[in-house]
Design an enzyme around this catalytic site. Structure first.
Site, PDB file in Angstrom:
ATOM      1  N   SER A  97       0.850  -1.175   0.038  1.00 13.19           N
ATOM      2  CA  SER A  97       0.189  -0.188  -0.286  1.00 13.19           C
ATOM      3  C   SER A  97       0.825   1.255   0.154  1.00 13.19           C
ATOM      4  CB  SER A  97      -0.952   0.208   1.554  1.00 13.19           C
ATOM      5  OG  SER A  97      -1.573   0.977   1.311  1.00 13.19           O
TER       6      SER A  97
ATOM      7  N   TYR B  20      -0.485   0.071   9.898  1.00 17.77           N
ATOM      8  CA  TYR B  20      -0.714  -0.706   8.721  1.00 17.77           C
ATOM      9  C   TYR B  20       0.145  -0.229   7.852  1.00 17.77           C
ATOM     10  CZ  TYR B  20      -3.493  -1.602   4.389  1.00 17.77           C
ATOM     11  OH  TYR B  20      -3.939  -1.726   2.771  1.00 17.77           O
TER      12      TYR B  20
ATOM     13  N   LYS C 131       3.109  -3.365   6.394  1.00 14.27           N
ATOM     14  CA  LYS C 131       3.365  -3.219   4.825  1.00 14.27           C
ATOM     15  C   LYS C 131       4.909  -3.032   4.421  1.00 14.27           C
ATOM     16  CE  LYS C 131      -1.399  -4.498   3.559  1.00 14.27           C
ATOM     17  NZ  LYS C 131      -1.524  -5.378   2.890  1.00 14.27           N
TER      18      LYS C 131
END
Lengths: 321, 321
Positions: free
Chosen positions: A122, A146, A150
């Site tokens: 992402s 998050y 990633k």
């Protein structure tokens, strides 16, 4: 060939499965078996004899080990706890986004071949000065757990590929717009909602200022890019398997102007601006300006305009104007 | 205050301990208790009543949990499996360099305060085009498992700091030169050996071509920088806790020329060039050119010249010319 999709019950996973079934295969060969794994599947799944839906948690070692015994040639790893949820539930985010991904790589390392993996990373690995143009060699500076998770998995994907354990390709997805269905816990969910909900005659709220710029890609282009990633010859990849996908930089204002031109002021009047501190604390750190030369050179595709994105959403959803 | 050094039995750990004891403390206060943890300690340890040497593995959860009960104010995390060993023994590298570091962070997260952590990362997080100048925002592209593991822990250190679980500072160490003692399994070990061994009248072999440039820092400057890192006010750090330390770019040739000027041709004649594929496969990917503006601005220090580095090594070791 056998293709496996982790997160196959989600919106992108299902659309990828549908596209793969319709096209019949990848460059490597025809698909004989397509396994989708997810914690839940909606009722309206693509129907095909080659397709198998496995209900399981991505962090369940036994299940992953079993499905890998089927020797998938290509694995699409789309399983994730979304950004907002991973920020609020740190342990769950670490468990699924990081530890389960590492576990997948470890189980792949034990196989007697190196499966190809397309990993949905992402652009949330970036955060901070939003005026800065993100280049291909710009360092990740995630401002969310998050994004951190990633970025860590990307590093693992590169190292496991370098060691020959797997053959990975990591795609840093822009914000996906326009997602059909209901809003989810992704902090970027509103980018879809503010277009989708009014088109269905429903109210929508925008949690960020209208001048906010976002870096987006349509579901169609993302699916094309997933498939392209799976098709790239390993020889031309080298050691860096990470790509910033070529998105589109648009402001919320521009998106709403396109929406109004395509539909009507009655539609855009359904949108209200209601600032949300939590969402702003994450989304407003995401840089919207990228120079994605490397991804373009290797054949990844981008959308032409927000107008095109909205029009194709209207077509796909069969929304009458 | 209580200071804890993981890897306290190693060369840098012991020198750091000695410096801390001699100076008496850090900006935060006087040292009342200095715990060193390592798998082994040499006999000639610094002697001081405040000092405690704990023989334990950094990956031993029970031991780490116990030492954290002493509520260390500042933790120096220097424990690592060195680059060459981590490359050859992938599982051991992951276990100690990555998993044990994550475990430390998890145990810190459970404390009722946020300990300050100075983490010894490495410029081995970079790899690839060695002609490129590494800027403060250049992305890590490790070409070793050691570099990968360090880069992952940096990301964790940033995220755990952002969440308020710890207050970390990560220093990307250049190659340390000149290390006293024996060669070790670090792939950069030769950078010290080719100076140290001839000064002791011993033969040394250089596994890379003489024109190879390296990015180095002396042990003295590294220790100064560790202490500076511990002293920096958290308020001025922001979310990015990672610093490329300001090293010195020198070629092997230049180092040997300095050595010859300081000593004699008889000394440099003890050096032979014996190419080593394994070492070259890692060391020749390490970029030697950096622009470390951010580290300089925040007060980290660098060496003046390779001549100065060699001279201070000779002084410290009491080598007669």
């Amino acid at each position: 060939m056998h293709v496996l999709i982790f997160g196959g019950g989600g919106f992108l996973g299902r659309r990828l499965a549908k596209t793969l079934i319709e096209s019949g295969g990848l460059l490597q060969g025809k698909i004989t078996h397509l396994s989708l794994m997810d914690t839940a599947f909606p009722e309206e799944m693509p129907q095909d004899s080659r397709l198998e839906a496995i209900k399981s948690d991505f962090s369940d070692e036994k299940e992953i080990r079993e499905v890998l015994q089927l020797q998938p040639d290509v694995i699409f790893h789309l399983a994730a706890i979304v950004s907002g949820e991973a920020e609020k539930n740190f342990e769950l985010g670490m468990k699924v986004n990081f530890h389960a991904s590492l576990q997948l790589l470890e189980l792949c390392r034990m196989l007697d071949y190196s499966p190809r993996i397309v990993f949905a990373s992402s652009c949330a690995v970036f955060g901070g000065d939003v005026s800065k143009v993100i280049r291909d060699d710009t360092s990740p500076t995630p401002l969310s757990s998050y994004g951190t998770q990633k970025a860590m998995v990307e590093l693992l994907m590169n190292d496991y590929s370098r060691k020959g354990f797997v053959d990975a390709r990591c795609l840093r997805l822009p914000t996906i717009a326009i997602r059909p269905g209901k809003p989810n816990a992704a902090t970027s969910s509103f980018v879809s909602s503010i277009i989708r909900e009014p088109l269905y005659g429903k109210n929508a709220s925008c949690p960020v200022p209208s001048e906010t710029k976002v870096w987006i890609q349509s579901p169609n282009r993302v699916i094309q890019n997933f498939i392209h990633a799976a098709n790239i010859d390993e020889q031309i990849l080298g050691n860096d398997r990470i790509f910033n996908l070529p998105g589109l930089t648009v402001s919320i204002q521009e998106m709403l102007r396109s929406l109004e031109q395509i539909s009507s002021p009655e539609v855009t009047n359904l949108i209200s601006f209601e600032p949300d501190d939590f969402i702003q604390s994450i989304v407003l750190t995401w840089p919207p300006h990228f120079d994605t030369q490397r991804a373009i050179n290797i054949g990844f595709v981008k959308d032409a305009s927000s107008e095109e994105i909205i029009k194709s959403f209207i077509n796909e959803e069969g929304i009458s104007s």
